[in-house]
Design a protein around this motif. Structure first.
Motif, short mmCIF file in Angstrom:
data_model
loop_
_atom_site.label_atom_id
_atom_site.label_comp_id
_atom_site.label_asym_id
_atom_site.label_seq_id
_atom_site.Cartn_x
_atom_site.Cartn_y
_atom_site.Cartn_z
N ALA A 173 0.82 -1.22 0.00
CA ALA A 173 0.00 0.00 0.00
C ALA A 173 0.85 1.27 0.00
CB ALA A 173 -0.93 0.01 1.21
N ARG A 174 2.08 1.20 0.48
CA ARG A 174 2.97 2.37 0.42
C ARG A 174 3.32 2.69 -1.03
NH1 ARG A 174 5.94 3.69 5.23
NH2 ARG A 174 5.24 2.40 6.98
N ARG A 175 3.43 1.66 -1.85
CA ARG A 175 3.77 1.84 -3.25
C ARG A 175 2.52 2.15 -4.09
NH1 ARG A 175 7.10 -0.70 -7.25
NH2 ARG A 175 6.43 0.18 -9.24
N MET A 176 1.38 1.50 -3.76
CA MET A 176 0.16 1.62 -4.56
C MET A 176 -1.02 1.99 -3.66
SD MET A 176 0.71 -1.80 -6.94
CE MET A 176 -0.51 -1.28 -8.18
N PRO A 177 -1.03 3.19 -3.11
CA PRO A 177 -2.08 3.55 -2.13
C PRO A 177 -3.49 3.57 -2.72
CG PRO A 177 -0.78 5.48 -2.75
CD PRO A 177 -0.07 4.29 -3.32
N VAL A 178 -3.65 4.08 -3.93
CA VAL A 178 -4.99 4.16 -4.53
C VAL A 178 -5.53 2.76 -4.82
CG1 VAL A 178 -6.31 4.95 -6.52
CG2 VAL A 178 -4.60 6.45 -5.50
N THR A 179 -4.70 1.94 -5.45
CA THR A 179 -5.13 0.58 -5.80
C THR A 179 -5.51 -0.22 -4.56
OG1 THR A 179 -3.72 0.57 -7.77
CG2 THR A 179 -4.38 -1.58 -6.89
N MET A 180 -4.68 -0.15 -3.53
CA MET A 180 -4.95 -0.96 -2.35
C MET A 180 -6.09 -0.40 -1.50
SD MET A 180 -2.98 -3.18 -3.32
CE MET A 180 -3.86 -4.28 -2.21
N THR A 181 -6.32 0.89 -1.55
CA THR A 181 -7.49 1.44 -0.86
C THR A 181 -8.77 0.95 -1.53
OG1 THR A 181 -6.28 3.42 -0.17
CG2 THR A 181 -8.69 3.57 -0.21
N CYS A 182 -8.79 0.94 -2.85
CA CYS A 182 -9.94 0.39 -3.58
C CYS A 182 -10.13 -1.09 -3.25
CB CYS A 182 -9.77 0.59 -5.08
SG CYS A 182 -9.89 2.32 -5.61
N PHE A 183 -9.04 -1.82 -3.15
CA PHE A 183 -9.12 -3.24 -2.80
C PHE A 183 -9.75 -3.40 -1.43
CE2 PHE A 183 -7.79 -7.30 -1.18
CZ PHE A 183 -7.79 -8.14 -2.27
N ALA A 184 -9.35 -2.59 -0.47
CA ALA A 184 -9.87 -2.69 0.90
C ALA A 184 -11.37 -2.39 0.93
CB ALA A 184 -9.12 -1.73 1.81
N ILE A 185 -11.80 -1.36 0.20
CA ILE A 185 -13.22 -0.99 0.18
C ILE A 185 -14.04 -2.10 -0.46
CG2 ILE A 185 -14.90 0.62 -0.80
CD1 ILE A 185 -12.70 2.78 -0.60
N ALA A 186 -13.57 -2.64 -1.58
CA ALA A 186 -14.30 -3.72 -2.26
C ALA A 186 -14.36 -4.98 -1.40
CB ALA A 186 -13.66 -4.02 -3.61
N SER A 187 -13.31 -5.23 -0.64
CA SER A 187 -13.30 -6.40 0.25
C SER A 187 -14.39 -6.28 1.31
CB SER A 187 -11.93 -6.53 0.93
OG SER A 187 -10.92 -6.78 -0.01
N LEU A 188 -14.54 -5.09 1.87
CA LEU A 188 -15.61 -4.87 2.85
C LEU A 188 -16.98 -5.03 2.20
CD1 LEU A 188 -14.11 -1.77 4.72
CD2 LEU A 188 -14.23 -4.13 5.56
N GLY A 189 -17.09 -4.59 0.94
CA GLY A 189 -18.35 -4.73 0.23
C GLY A 189 -18.72 -6.18 -0.03
N ILE A 190 -17.73 -6.99 -0.41
CA ILE A 190 -17.98 -8.42 -0.65
C ILE A 190 -18.49 -9.09 0.62
CG2 ILE A 190 -16.77 -10.62 -0.99
CD1 ILE A 190 -17.36 -9.36 -3.61
#
Length: 519
Positions: free
Chosen positions: A376-393
């Motif tokens: 997430a330090r390298r890819m903050p936007v991508t991993m933030t989206c991943f975290a949000i979608a994980s909560l949605g699933i």
């Protein structure tokens, strides 16, 4: 009823684009080939969206093209259920087209002409499935989707890809032929196969032409085609194997077309051919509902053991699609509406997760979860989206997954099936168990000097990975949009094209037509 060629045109745009790309691809600059893809995706989506207001007001568009054989027409019709699937496929083709361009260029992929052509045929087939007016038209596009997906699964042309392709065809073609045999029986018995909310087989069954055991066998023969594509266990193993394909193909398989087509096939058979009452009374719906329940639990435990990110997401899909199958087979009004809306919720959430996985792979070369510490330090936007979608699933509030699962559980309880409700609650906890550890790892401090992950220097083609930075904009923007849509649909389910209202309209028509008003 509105007689119009719009439904056929939406399908035709996709097939025309595929033909242009395939015939001219080797002589076209890649920019023009990609421009054809983008233009066709906007045209197809525009045609689909233009029909939505009339459908919401109770109208249907119908296009009857020509007679294939006596009593068999190639025909399209836009009902509320079909529009849910068509809107999902049409809109997501736009986003996956942009994402595919970023992925295929970023990963320096070969065979791009065949890739974009096959992708267009797959989306066209999905739209044909969504708007088919009868069983035979449905079957034609269902098998077209099967064949068009094969070159995408074997995209890399290596031994693993070819083995996965053979497995995919074995599962889908064999089940497709059982489906076809059952369709022939239905046409002989009924003299036609036009879909009807609440089912059209009840009258035939009422005349005593088919005993209960034969009806159940016919139900299972028809529904097996959908169960295979939807990944219901034990018919699921082709789906994880197909993860050898490029990530945009995985997104197509899991969110846009293939598995959604399988779930939609189950919906058409249960609600528009047999009808809820007959599907339950013959015993077929109960068998499939229990298979879906077992699939949900088993696939979740398998996902917990997978270190490869795409493999973990693949088994997540196996479970999530069985939510839809279970909701349909319970046959309550709320559960059918929840199942239809979950098609949309899962589409946007799961495509986000797969696009994140692809962005990670193209940008860093990482595919194993254990190697992503500090990413997430390298890819903050991508991993933030991943975290949000994980909560949605997992179905947390204010996400689209919560809306669909709430309706699924409400309908299940209304039909007196508390065990299935417990299964869905347990599955939500298991989803948190296999996705949140990924989030925890990527947001933890990594092993690199900057606290990020240790990365390979170059990909398999010898191209150096970027030293720093998130995914390319062509990949990052689509996954940000899908994340945003999933959040918006969780807060305002009827935003945009009113997918929630369409799902409720379809469920009401089906249950009133089939004698089920509960839930």
């Amino acid at each position: 009823m509105i007689e119009s060629l719009k439904p056929a045109a939406a399908v035709g745009v996709c097939l025309l684009a595929a033909a242009m790309i395939l015939l001219l691809g080797n002589r076209l600059h890649r920019n023009l080939r990609e421009a054809i893809t983008i233009a066709a995706s906007f045209c197809a989506a525009g045609l689909v969206f233009s029909m939505t207001p009339a459908v919401l007001h109770g109208q249907v568009y119908e296009a009857r093209l020509w007679q294939i054989a006596e009593g068999v027409e190639l025909a399209f019709r836009t009902d509320a259920a079909g529009m849910v699937f068509a809107c999902i496929a049409g809109f997501l083709w736009i986003l996956t087209s942009f994402y595919s361009i970023g992925y295929m260029r970023g990963h320096h992929e070969k065979n791009q002409t065949g890739y974009f052509a096959a992708f267009a045929v797959c989306v066209g087939s999905a739209l044909g499935i969504a708007m088919a007016a009868n069983l035979m038209t449905f079957f034609i596009f269902y098998e077209m989707l099967t064949i068009a997906t094969y070159p995408l699964v074997v995209h890399y042309r290596n031994d693993a890809a070819k083995a996965s392709g053979r497995k995919y065809l074995a599962y889908t073609l064999v089940s497709g032929q059982l489906f076809f045999a059952a369709i022939c029986v239905v046409y002989v018995l009924c003299g036609g196969g036009d879909f009807k909310a609440g089912g059209f087989l009840a009258e035939t069954a009422g005349r005593g032409l088919l005993p209960g055991g034969v009806l159940c066998l016919l139900f299972l023969m028809m529904v097996v085609g959908g169960a295979v594509k939807a990944g219901v266990m034990p018919l699921h193993s082709w789906l994880p194997s197909a993860m050898v394909a490029p990530t945009p193909v995985s997104a197509l398989l899991h969110a846009v077309a293939v598995v959604k087509a399988g779930a939609f096939c189950v919906l058409r058979v249960v609600c528009y051919v047999f009808g809820p009452q007959l599907a339950v009374s013959c015993g077929g719906a109960k068998i499939l509902a229990w298979a879906a329940a077992l699939t949900i639990i088993i696939s979740s435990f398998v996902a917990l053991r997978k270190d490869n990110l795409k493999a973990r997401l693949a088994f997540s899909t196996v479970g999530q699609l069985s939510y839809i199958v279970m909701g349909i087979c319970v046959c309550a009004q709320a559960s059918i509406a929840g199942a239809l809306f979950h098609m949309a919720a899962h589409a946007f959430l799961k495509i986000t997760l797969f696009m994140c996985a692809g962005a990670i792979f193209v940008t860093t070369g990482l595919s194993e979860i254990s190697s992503m510490r500090g990413l997430a330090r390298r890819m903050p936007v991508t991993m933030t989206c991943f975290a949000i979608a994980s909560l949605g699933i997992a179905g947390l509030p204010l996400m689209a997954g919560f809306v669909s699962k709430f309706n699924l559980i409400r309908g299940i309880l209304a039909m007196g099936q508390p065990f299935f409700a417990v299964v869905l609650v347990a599955a939500a906890l298991l989803a948190l168990s296999y996705l949140m550890p990924v989030v925890q790892i990527v947001f933890a401090k990594g092993a690199g000097a900057d606290g990020g992950p240790l990365l390979p220097a170059a990909d398999a083609h010898g191209h150096a990975y970027p030293v720093q930075g998130d995914a390319a904009l062509a990949m990052r923007i689509p996954l940000m949009l899908t994340t945003g849509v999933a959040v918006v649909l969780g807060c305002v389910p009827n935003a945009g094209v009113h997918l929630y209202e369409l799902a409720q309209m379809a469920a009401t028509a089906v249950t009133e037509g089939g004698g089920f008003l509960a839930g």
